[in-house]
Design a protein around this motif. Sequence first.
Motif, PDB file in Angstrom:
ATOM      1  N   ASP A  61       0.499  -1.337   0.386  1.00 57.08           N
ATOM      2  CA  ASP A  61      -0.089  -0.298  -0.126  1.00 57.08           C
ATOM      3  C   ASP A  61       0.581   1.578  -0.126  1.00 57.08           C
ATOM      4  O   ASP A  61       0.128   2.532  -0.048  1.00 57.08           O
ATOM      5  CB  ASP A  61      -1.281   0.159   1.570  1.00 57.08           C
ATOM      6  CG  ASP A  61      -0.122  -0.049   2.733  1.00 57.08           C
ATOM      7  OD1 ASP A  61       0.896  -1.534   2.391  1.00 57.08           O
ATOM      8  OD2 ASP A  61      -0.206   1.102   3.872  1.00 57.08           O
ATOM      9  N   LEU A  62       2.018   1.233   0.671  1.00 52.75           N
ATOM     10  CA  LEU A  62       2.665   2.274   0.563  1.00 52.75           C
ATOM     11  C   LEU A  62       4.398   2.339  -0.473  1.00 52.75           C
ATOM     12  O   LEU A  62       4.603   3.902  -1.080  1.00 52.75           O
ATOM     13  CB  LEU A  62       3.958   2.668   1.720  1.00 52.75           C
ATOM     14  CG  LEU A  62       2.961   2.163   2.800  1.00 52.75           C
ATOM     15  CD1 LEU A  62       3.900   1.933   4.422  1.00 52.75           C
ATOM     16  CD2 LEU A  62       2.298   3.467   3.369  1.00 52.75           C
ATOM     17  N   HIS A  86       1.888  -8.157  -1.084  1.00 58.96           N
ATOM     18  CA  HIS A  86       0.924  -7.947   0.526  1.00 58.96           C
ATOM     19  C   HIS A  86       1.300  -7.043   0.949  1.00 58.96           C
ATOM     20  O   HIS A  86       1.996  -5.576   1.393  1.00 58.96           O
ATOM     21  CB  HIS A  86       1.433  -9.286   1.017  1.00 58.96           C
ATOM     22  CG  HIS A  86       0.669  -9.331   1.871  1.00 58.96           C
ATOM     23  ND1 HIS A  86       1.464  -9.162   3.430  1.00 58.96           N
ATOM     24  CD2 HIS A  86      -0.287 -10.132   2.621  1.00 58.96           C
ATOM     25  CE1 HIS A  86       0.302  -9.596   4.042  1.00 58.96           C
ATOM     26  NE2 HIS A  86      -0.875 -10.397   4.346  1.00 58.96           N
ATOM     27  N   VAL A 122      13.615  -8.271   7.844  1.00 61.65           N
ATOM     28  CA  VAL A 122      14.549  -6.896   8.374  1.00 61.65           C
ATOM     29  C   VAL A 122      13.653  -6.649   9.319  1.00 61.65           C
ATOM     30  O   VAL A 122      12.568  -6.335   9.455  1.00 61.65           O
ATOM     31  CB  VAL A 122      15.037  -5.791   7.550  1.00 61.65           C
ATOM     32  CG1 VAL A 122      16.141  -6.428   6.529  1.00 61.65           C
ATOM     33  CG2 VAL A 122      13.782  -5.162   6.464  1.00 61.65           C
ATOM     34  N   PRO A 123      13.807  -5.922  10.831  1.00 55.77           N
ATOM     35  CA  PRO A 123      12.763  -4.905  11.656  1.00 55.77           C
ATOM     36  C   PRO A 123      12.144  -4.141  10.475  1.00 55.77           C
ATOM     37  O   PRO A 123      12.471  -3.643   9.494  1.00 55.77           O
ATOM     38  CB  PRO A 123      14.250  -4.538  12.674  1.00 55.77           C
ATOM     39  CG  PRO A 123      15.568  -4.702  12.025  1.00 55.77           C
ATOM     40  CD  PRO A 123      15.847  -5.127  10.170  1.00 55.77           C
ATOM     41  N   LYS A 127       6.922  -8.626  10.076  1.00 49.86           N
ATOM     42  CA  LYS A 127       6.429 -10.008  10.050  1.00 49.86           C
ATOM     43  C   LYS A 127       5.789 -10.406  11.095  1.00 49.86           C
ATOM     44  O   LYS A 127       4.800 -11.002  10.511  1.00 49.86           O
ATOM     45  CB  LYS A 127       7.939 -10.993  10.570  1.00 49.86           C
ATOM     46  CG  LYS A 127       9.291 -10.105   9.358  1.00 49.86           C
ATOM     47  CD  LYS A 127      10.580 -10.821  10.302  1.00 49.86           C
ATOM     48  CE  LYS A 127      10.875  -9.652  11.468  1.00 49.86           C
ATOM     49  NZ  LYS A 127      11.035  -8.598  11.466  1.00 49.86           N
ATOM     50  N   SER A 128       5.386  -9.447  11.860  1.00 43.37           N
ATOM     51  CA  SER A 128       4.356 -10.239  13.487  1.00 43.37           C
ATOM     52  C   SER A 128       3.604  -9.544  13.068  1.00 43.37           C
ATOM     53  O   SER A 128       2.339 -10.434  13.238  1.00 43.37           O
ATOM     54  CB  SER A 128       4.474  -9.329  14.614  1.00 43.37           C
ATOM     55  OG  SER A 128       6.217  -9.937  14.908  1.00 43.37           O
ATOM     56  N   THR A 129       2.556  -8.499  12.096  1.00 44.36           N
ATOM     57  CA  THR A 129       1.550  -8.379  11.794  1.00 44.36           C
ATOM     58  C   THR A 129       0.966  -9.382  11.259  1.00 44.36           C
ATOM     59  O   THR A 129      -0.538  -9.421  10.941  1.00 44.36           O
ATOM     60  CB  THR A 129       1.756  -7.162  10.971  1.00 44.36           C
ATOM     61  OG1 THR A 129       2.475  -6.359  12.025  1.00 44.36           O
ATOM     62  CG2 THR A 129       0.479  -6.074  10.762  1.00 44.36           C
ATOM     63  N   THR A 142       3.669  -6.086  17.795  1.00 45.10           N
ATOM     64  CA  THR A 142       3.597  -5.510  17.078  1.00 45.10           C
ATOM     65  C   THR A 142       3.987  -3.667  17.486  1.00 45.10           C
ATOM     66  O   THR A 142       3.638  -2.999  18.618  1.00 45.10           O
ATOM     67  CB  THR A 142       2.584  -4.882  15.980  1.00 45.10           C
ATOM     68  OG1 THR A 142       1.522  -5.490  16.379  1.00 45.10           O
ATOM     69  CG2 THR A 142       2.533  -6.504  15.135  1.00 45.10           C
ATOM     70  N   GLY A 143       4.557  -3.525  16.377  1.00 43.98           N
ATOM     71  CA  GLY A 143       4.854  -1.380  16.716  1.00 43.98           C
ATOM     72  C   GLY A 143       5.654  -0.771  15.609  1.00 43.98           C
ATOM     73  O   GLY A 143       6.676  -1.615  14.818  1.00 43.98           O
ATOM     74  N   PRO A 146      11.385  -0.144  14.713  1.00 44.80           N
ATOM     75  CA  PRO A 146      12.602  -1.554  14.845  1.00 44.80           C
ATOM     76  C   PRO A 146      12.767  -2.383  15.851  1.00 44.80           C
ATOM     77  O   PRO A 146      12.733  -2.254  16.506  1.00 44.80           O
ATOM     78  CB  PRO A 146      13.606  -0.902  14.040  1.00 44.80           C
ATOM     79  CG  PRO A 146      13.847   0.583  13.956  1.00 44.80           C
ATOM     80  CD  PRO A 146      12.834   1.117  14.881  1.00 44.80           C
ATOM     81  N   ALA A 147      12.590  -3.734  15.669  1.00 45.66           N
ATOM     82  CA  ALA A 147      13.171  -4.163  17.395  1.00 45.66           C
ATOM     83  C   ALA A 147      12.226  -4.507  18.738  1.00 45.66           C
ATOM     84  O   ALA A 147      11.731  -4.521  18.985  1.00 45.66           O
ATOM     85  CB  ALA A 147      14.287  -3.835  17.684  1.00 45.66           C
ATOM     86  N   PRO A 167      12.859 -12.237  15.954  1.00 44.01           N
ATOM     87  CA  PRO A 167      13.086 -10.967  15.952  1.00 44.01           C
ATOM     88  C   PRO A 167      13.661 -10.505  14.472  1.00 44.01           C
ATOM     89  O   PRO A 167      14.682 -11.317  13.606  1.00 44.01           O
ATOM     90  CB  PRO A 167      14.219 -10.888  16.956  1.00 44.01           C
ATOM     91  CG  PRO A 167      14.598 -12.228  17.864  1.00 44.01           C
ATOM     92  CD  PRO A 167      13.047 -12.960  16.562  1.00 44.01           C
TER      93      PRO A 167
HETATM   94  N1  LIG Z   1       1.380   0.608   5.866  1.00 41.71           N
HETATM   95  C1  LIG Z   1       1.323  -0.523   6.102  1.00 41.71           C
HETATM   96  N2  LIG Z   1       2.033  -0.811   7.510  1.00 41.71           N
HETATM   97  C2  LIG Z   1       2.873  -2.451   7.633  1.00 41.71           C
HETATM   98  C3  LIG Z   1       1.795  -3.001   6.624  1.00 41.71           C
HETATM   99  N3  LIG Z   1       2.252  -4.441   7.804  1.00 41.71           N
HETATM  100  C4  LIG Z   1       2.761  -3.972   8.853  1.00 41.71           C
HETATM  101  N4  LIG Z   1       2.636  -3.165   8.929  1.00 41.71           N
HETATM  102  C5  LIG Z   1       2.865  -1.528   9.853  1.00 41.71           C
HETATM  103  O1  LIG Z   1       4.324  -1.679  10.277  1.00 41.71           O
HETATM  104  C6  LIG Z   1       4.778  -2.010  11.583  1.00 41.71           C
HETATM  105  C7  LIG Z   1       6.018  -2.779  11.971  1.00 41.71           C
HETATM  106  O2  LIG Z   1       4.496  -4.069  12.450  1.00 41.71           O
HETATM  107  P1  LIG Z   1       5.630  -5.262  12.542  1.00 41.71           P
HETATM  108  O3  LIG Z   1       4.911  -6.239  12.487  1.00 41.71           O
HETATM  109  O4  LIG Z   1       5.802  -5.314  14.665  1.00 41.71           O
HETATM  110  O5  LIG Z   1       6.972  -5.436  12.348  1.00 41.71           O
HETATM  111  P2  LIG Z   1       7.764  -7.091  12.764  1.00 41.71           P
HETATM  112  O6  LIG Z   1       9.066  -6.868  11.100  1.00 41.71           O
HETATM  113  O7  LIG Z   1       7.829  -7.755  13.526  1.00 41.71           O
HETATM  114  O8  LIG Z   1       9.131  -6.326  13.385  1.00 41.71           O
HETATM  115  P3  LIG Z   1       9.781  -6.301  14.252  1.00 41.71           P
HETATM  116  O9  LIG Z   1       9.476  -7.821  15.194  1.00 41.71           O
HETATM  117  O10 LIG Z   1      10.425  -5.237  14.827  1.00 41.71           O
HETATM  118  O11 LIG Z   1      11.486  -7.088  13.407  1.00 41.71           O
HETATM  119  C8  LIG Z   1       3.629  -1.698  12.631  1.00 41.71           C
HETATM  120  O12 LIG Z   1       2.846  -0.453  12.922  1.00 41.71           O
HETATM  121  C9  LIG Z   1       2.389  -2.534  11.323  1.00 41.71           C
HETATM  122  O13 LIG Z   1       1.228  -2.054  12.158  1.00 41.71           O
HETATM  123  C10 LIG Z   1       1.097  -2.726   5.964  1.00 41.71           C
HETATM  124  O14 LIG Z   1       1.013  -3.513   4.704  1.00 41.71           O
HETATM  125  N5  LIG Z   1       1.373  -1.897   5.500  1.00 41.71           N
END
Ligand SMILES: Nc1nc2c(ncn2[C@@H]2O[C@H](COP(=O)(O)OP(=O)(O)OP(=O)(O)O)[C@@H](O)[C@H]2O)c(=O)[nH]1
Length: 281
Positions: A61-62, A86, A122-123, A127-129, A142-143, A146-147, A167
Amino acid sequence: MAINWFPGHMNKARREIAKAMGQVNLVIEVLDARLPHSSENPLVVGLRKDTPCIKILNKKDLADPNVTGQWINWFNAQPGTVAVAHERLQPKATKRILGLGRKLMPADRNASKPIVAMILGVPNVGKSTIINTLTGRTLAKTGNIPAVTRRQQRIEIKGGYILMDTPGFLWPRLDPPECGLRLAMMGSIPDNVVVYEELAVFAAQTLMAHYPHLVLERYKLKEMPETPELLIEKIGEKRGCMRKGGIVDMQKASEVLVKELRSGKLGQVSLERPGRPASEI
Ligand SMILES: Nc1nc2c(ncn2[C@@H]2O[C@H](COP(=O)(O)OP(=O)(O)OP(=O)(O)O)[C@@H](O)[C@H]2O)c(=O)[nH]1
Ligand SMILES: [Mg+2]
């Protein structure tokens, strides 16, 4: 200045991933659709060896949809690679990843055993989302920094899968320097490691070269300033980032540009296209 960020917890994460890899049937490697090359961790190939792998170009989306389409074609033309674009909040599309994973399993595999899928990337790439979308619950933290995830987490879900959240980790030397700048620009490296003014010049260069219309529109400019520095100054003026004596606060103006680009306020922007300029290889 080259950006590098490889704190101790990332090295530990890498060791733990290597240890767990023996039980993993599928690697889901999450890349940032805006910078698929720079967010592709070179350590992953060595860790997964020939474990089947799906590459997810996340946060589509970005990213610029045309460029994402080029990336998907590019990745899918590489032997043994399956890539899909995705974004979050589309659970049906997220669940299709599981079907894709099943197809990659060897024909002689015992189908009654759950597929162990490890999510790597990468951070801050999302991934967690993805894990939370697949489980339908907020099990992984999630957040938008990074990290956030600090240790591996195994979650069994319906559909014959065990998911492993990991992580986010980088690699010791982010080379070429543009790779570190792109990762920092899109939020994989914490703010205290980056120099905003440097990032903003890089952001301005990219935008001036590929997305001038988005800049003119967002900052209501009649014409494009001649240099990245002048563009940042103009943005500072427009946004009231002023110091005493009517001088633009370049630090504040830089933060405005980087944060607005990162969060998609300028529009859909991709930071790299398939194939790297020769100067960067
Ligand atoms: N715009 C947008 N934001 C997203 C998408 N997927 C995740 N995010 C946002 O990206 C941020 C990081 O998401 P996480 O799922 O915590 O990322 P992660 O890869 O698990 O991060 P670490 O655990 O720090 O390695 C959050 O604010 C999510 O809401 C997406 O498809 N589009
Ligand atoms: Mg996480």
